[in-house]
Write a protein that holds these residues in place. Structure first.
Motif, PDB file in Angstrom:
ATOM      1  N   ILE A  13     -52.861  -4.842 -15.390  1.00 43.14           N
ATOM      2  CA  ILE A  13     -51.888  -5.033 -14.057  1.00 43.14           C
ATOM      3  C   ILE A  13     -51.743  -3.757 -13.455  1.00 43.14           C
ATOM      4  O   ILE A  13     -51.003  -2.842 -14.017  1.00 43.14           O
ATOM      5  N   LEU A  14     -52.342  -3.193 -12.289  1.00 41.72           N
ATOM      6  CA  LEU A  14     -51.945  -1.921 -11.853  1.00 41.72           C
ATOM      7  C   LEU A  14     -50.685  -2.078 -10.875  1.00 41.72           C
ATOM      8  O   LEU A  14     -50.813  -2.626  -9.894  1.00 41.72           O
ATOM      9  N   LEU A  15     -49.500  -1.683 -11.301  1.00 43.71           N
ATOM     10  CA  LEU A  15     -48.341  -1.787 -10.483  1.00 43.71           C
ATOM     11  C   LEU A  15     -48.432  -0.954  -9.327  1.00 43.71           C
ATOM     12  O   LEU A  15     -47.899  -1.481  -8.229  1.00 43.71           O
ATOM     13  N   GLY A  16     -49.185   0.221  -9.162  1.00 46.02           N
ATOM     14  CA  GLY A  16     -49.348   1.200  -7.929  1.00 46.02           C
ATOM     15  C   GLY A  16     -47.839   1.234  -7.239  1.00 46.02           C
ATOM     16  O   GLY A  16     -47.092   1.462  -8.008  1.00 46.02           O
ATOM     17  N   PHE A  17     -47.615   0.654  -5.901  1.00 45.02           N
ATOM     18  CA  PHE A  17     -46.626   1.122  -5.401  1.00 45.02           C
ATOM     19  C   PHE A  17     -45.822  -0.123  -5.089  1.00 45.02           C
ATOM     20  O   PHE A  17     -45.248  -0.403  -3.946  1.00 45.02           O
ATOM     21  N   ALA A  18     -45.624  -0.832  -6.297  1.00 45.16           N
ATOM     22  CA  ALA A  18     -44.968  -2.172  -6.253  1.00 45.16           C
ATOM     23  C   ALA A  18     -43.247  -1.973  -6.119  1.00 45.16           C
ATOM     24  O   ALA A  18     -42.942  -2.822  -5.331  1.00 45.16           O
ATOM     25  N   ASP A  19     -43.195  -0.840  -6.127  1.00 44.42           N
ATOM     26  CA  ASP A  19     -41.589  -0.294  -5.763  1.00 44.42           C
ATOM     27  C   ASP A  19     -41.474  -0.308  -4.237  1.00 44.42           C
ATOM     28  O   ASP A  19     -40.390  -0.206  -3.655  1.00 44.42           O
ATOM     29  N   TYR A  20     -42.621   0.109  -3.540  1.00 44.71           N
ATOM     30  CA  TYR A  20     -42.421   0.350  -2.090  1.00 44.71           C
ATOM     31  C   TYR A  20     -43.469  -0.474  -1.435  1.00 44.71           C
ATOM     32  O   TYR A  20     -44.651  -0.192  -1.090  1.00 44.71           O
ATOM     33  N   PRO A  21     -43.497  -1.932  -1.371  1.00 43.89           N
ATOM     34  CA  PRO A  21     -44.387  -2.870  -0.715  1.00 43.89           C
ATOM     35  C   PRO A  21     -44.684  -2.513   0.545  1.00 43.89           C
ATOM     36  O   PRO A  21     -45.866  -2.851   1.093  1.00 43.89           O
ATOM     37  N   TRP A  22     -43.835  -1.740   1.403  1.00 42.65           N
ATOM     38  CA  TRP A  22     -43.978  -1.644   2.591  1.00 42.65           C
ATOM     39  C   TRP A  22     -45.130  -0.425   3.044  1.00 42.65           C
ATOM     40  O   TRP A  22     -45.476  -0.229   4.018  1.00 42.65           O
ATOM     41  N   LEU A  85     -54.721  -3.331  -2.946  1.00 42.89           N
ATOM     42  CA  LEU A  85     -53.666  -2.945  -1.720  1.00 42.89           C
ATOM     43  C   LEU A  85     -53.862  -4.372  -0.751  1.00 42.89           C
ATOM     44  O   LEU A  85     -52.786  -4.678  -0.256  1.00 42.89           O
ATOM     45  N   GLY A  86     -54.918  -4.715  -0.919  1.00 41.35           N
ATOM     46  CA  GLY A  86     -55.334  -6.056   0.060  1.00 41.35           C
ATOM     47  C   GLY A  86     -55.080  -7.279  -0.399  1.00 41.35           C
ATOM     48  O   GLY A  86     -55.255  -8.346   0.271  1.00 41.35           O
ATOM     49  N   SER A  87     -54.595  -7.608  -1.763  1.00 37.81           N
ATOM     50  CA  SER A  87     -54.467  -8.601  -2.286  1.00 37.81           C
ATOM     51  C   SER A  87     -53.172  -8.744  -3.134  1.00 37.81           C
ATOM     52  O   SER A  87     -52.548  -7.666  -3.526  1.00 37.81           O
ATOM     53  N   SER A  88     -52.874 -10.040  -3.401  1.00 42.10           N
ATOM     54  CA  SER A  88     -51.567 -10.283  -4.279  1.00 42.10           C
ATOM     55  C   SER A  88     -51.855  -9.800  -5.702  1.00 42.10           C
ATOM     56  O   SER A  88     -50.966  -9.714  -6.696  1.00 42.10           O
ATOM     57  N   LYS A  89     -53.055  -9.949  -6.040  1.00 44.34           N
ATOM     58  CA  LYS A  89     -53.716  -9.901  -7.466  1.00 44.34           C
ATOM     59  C   LYS A  89     -54.190  -8.542  -7.788  1.00 44.34           C
ATOM     60  O   LYS A  89     -55.219  -8.122  -7.402  1.00 44.34           O
ATOM     61  N   LYS A  90     -53.185  -7.690  -8.337  1.00 49.40           N
ATOM     62  CA  LYS A  90     -53.401  -6.090  -8.324  1.00 49.40           C
ATOM     63  C   LYS A  90     -53.935  -5.906 -10.008  1.00 49.40           C
ATOM     64  O   LYS A  90     -53.138  -5.441 -10.691  1.00 49.40           O
ATOM     65  N   ASP A 175     -48.523   1.738 -14.745  1.00 45.42           N
ATOM     66  CA  ASP A 175     -47.686   2.321 -13.590  1.00 45.42           C
ATOM     67  C   ASP A 175     -48.538   3.232 -12.786  1.00 45.42           C
ATOM     68  O   ASP A 175     -48.224   4.464 -12.877  1.00 45.42           O
ATOM     69  N   HIS A 176     -49.506   2.778 -12.122  1.00 47.16           N
ATOM     70  CA  HIS A 176     -50.564   3.530 -11.594  1.00 47.16           C
ATOM     71  C   HIS A 176     -51.515   3.151 -10.641  1.00 47.16           C
ATOM     72  O   HIS A 176     -51.354   1.692 -10.613  1.00 47.16           O
ATOM     73  N   LYS A 268     -42.459   9.353 -11.046  1.00 47.02           N
ATOM     74  CA  LYS A 268     -43.392   8.565 -11.620  1.00 47.02           C
ATOM     75  C   LYS A 268     -44.397   8.210 -10.475  1.00 47.02           C
ATOM     76  O   LYS A 268     -45.659   7.801 -10.684  1.00 47.02           O
ATOM     77  N   ASP A 269     -44.047   8.559  -9.135  1.00 44.33           N
ATOM     78  CA  ASP A 269     -44.862   8.486  -8.108  1.00 44.33           C
ATOM     79  C   ASP A 269     -45.910   9.627  -7.775  1.00 44.33           C
ATOM     80  O   ASP A 269     -46.798   9.424  -6.939  1.00 44.33           O
ATOM     81  N   GLN A 270     -45.413  10.604  -8.225  1.00 46.25           N
ATOM     82  CA  GLN A 270     -46.228  11.904  -7.999  1.00 46.25           C
ATOM     83  C   GLN A 270     -47.845  11.807  -8.535  1.00 46.25           C
ATOM     84  O   GLN A 270     -48.627  12.124  -7.685  1.00 46.25           O
ATOM     85  N   PRO A 271     -48.041  11.157  -9.578  1.00 49.55           N
ATOM     86  CA  PRO A 271     -49.512  11.118 -10.219  1.00 49.55           C
ATOM     87  C   PRO A 271     -50.239  10.132  -9.251  1.00 49.55           C
ATOM     88  O   PRO A 271     -51.431  10.431  -9.146  1.00 49.55           O
ATOM     89  N   LYS A 272     -49.397   9.240  -8.532  1.00 50.28           N
ATOM     90  CA  LYS A 272     -50.151   8.342  -7.940  1.00 50.28           C
ATOM     91  C   LYS A 272     -50.785   8.788  -6.689  1.00 50.28           C
ATOM     92  O   LYS A 272     -51.783   8.736  -6.236  1.00 50.28           O
TER      93      LYS A 272
END
Length: 311
Positions: A13-22, A85-90, A175-176, A268-272
């Motif tokens: 599961i790639l969490l990506g920007f889960a903390d910033y959904p906007w 980014l375009g789906s809910s299943k990450k 978390d990436h 934690k978001d810098q590498p992303k």
């Protein structure tokens, strides 16, 4: 969650920007626009370099390799980003993650070496102009590029294969935005100091060594340019090097600025954002940098456009 070999999950599961959904919709739109631009720009560079006889020189031979690298690198990560980014299943499958690791590390390692080769080409062209065609002949260029690609493969295969042997103990969340070696080492369980040391040595080899060679080459080029008496000659010499120097700064600048910081100060978001920068921004900008600052490439693109418009 299904595990393979008692340790590796079936998918991550790639969490990506889960903390910033906007952020997800703007990033999706940006990637949707820039990815085709990067592909078209780099394909155009490859096409004109092959079709225009004026561009059949070592400089454009190396530039063609850079464009091909950018196409492969951005393709290895951006489509996956768009899907997530375009789906809910990450998610990304374990096999997909492994393939992405091999391709990203292979392309990234090879580009580090290629930028050093391109600076060597500029050094010979400006500091040894009378011997340029003898030193940088077709056979030598092909040999250098072959060594570069084989070195990139060897580094990627050795580094990624060792990383994939680490037990993950059922951990499936990353978390990436992409699969990267440092992230997998971080979530692995058990003894991993040897992997961390190997990663450090490889990073030093791929960043410090090529960058030192590039800086040394441009120091010599700078001295040679200052000795040129005519302003027109200095302008031409500067023009042939400025595009490559900008690309080098774009490639090494952000990475150095981040990794020179103390680890505790890296968020934690810098590498992303770094992954987005190298996956999208540099492959998109590189063709424009070489086109806008190079009369030969602009002329070749103009000729290509006229050929297609006349048909």
């Amino acid at each position: 969650m299904v595990l393979h070999n008692g340790s590796h999950p079936e998918e991550f599961i790639l969490l990506g920007f889960a903390d910033y959904p906007w952020l997800e919709l703007p990033l999706f739109v940006i990637l949707l626009i820039t990815y085709p631009m990067a592909m078209m720009g780099n394909f155009a560079i490859i096409l004109v370099s092959k079709l225009d006889p004026k561009l059949h020189s070592p400089m454009y031979f190396f530039l063609t390799n850079l464009s091909f690298l950018d196409i492969c690198y951005t393709t290895s990560i951006v489509p996956q980003m768009l899907v997530n980014l375009g789906s809910s299943k990450k998610t990304i499958s374990y096999l997909g993650c492994a393939v992405q690791l091999y391709f990203c590390h292979f392309m990234g390692s090879t580009e580090c070496l290629l930028l050093a080769l391109m600076s060597l080409d500029r050094f010979v062209a400006i500091c040894r102009p009378l011997h340029y065609t003898v030193i940088m002949n077709h056979r030598t260029c092909f040999l250098l590029v072959s060594i570069m690609w084989l070195s990139g493969i060897a580094i990627a295969v050795s580094q990624v294969t060792v990383t994939l042997q680490l037990p993950l103990c059922g951990v499936s969340k990353i978390d990436h935005v992409v699969c990267e070696i440092p992230v997998l080492i971080k979530i692995a369980c058990g003894e991993k100091s040897a992997n961390e040391l190997m990663l450090f040595v490889v990073c030093i080899f791929l960043s410090a060594v090529p960058l030192s060679l590039i800086l040394a080459s441009y120091a010599c080029i700078g001295k040679a340019v200052l000795k040129i008496k005519s302003s027109e000659g200095r302008k031409k010499a500067f023009g042939t090097c400025s595009s490559h120097l900008i690309v080098v700064l774009l490639f090494y600048g952000p990475a150095i600025s981040m990794y020179l910081q103390p680890p505790s100060s890296i968020t934690k978001d810098q590498p992303k954002f770094m992954a987005l920068f190298y996956g999208v921004v540099t492959p998109t900008l590189n063709p424009f940098i070489y086109t806008l600052r190079n009369k030969d490439v602009k002329g070749a693109l103009g000729n290509l456009k006229r050929i297609f418009s006349s048909k």
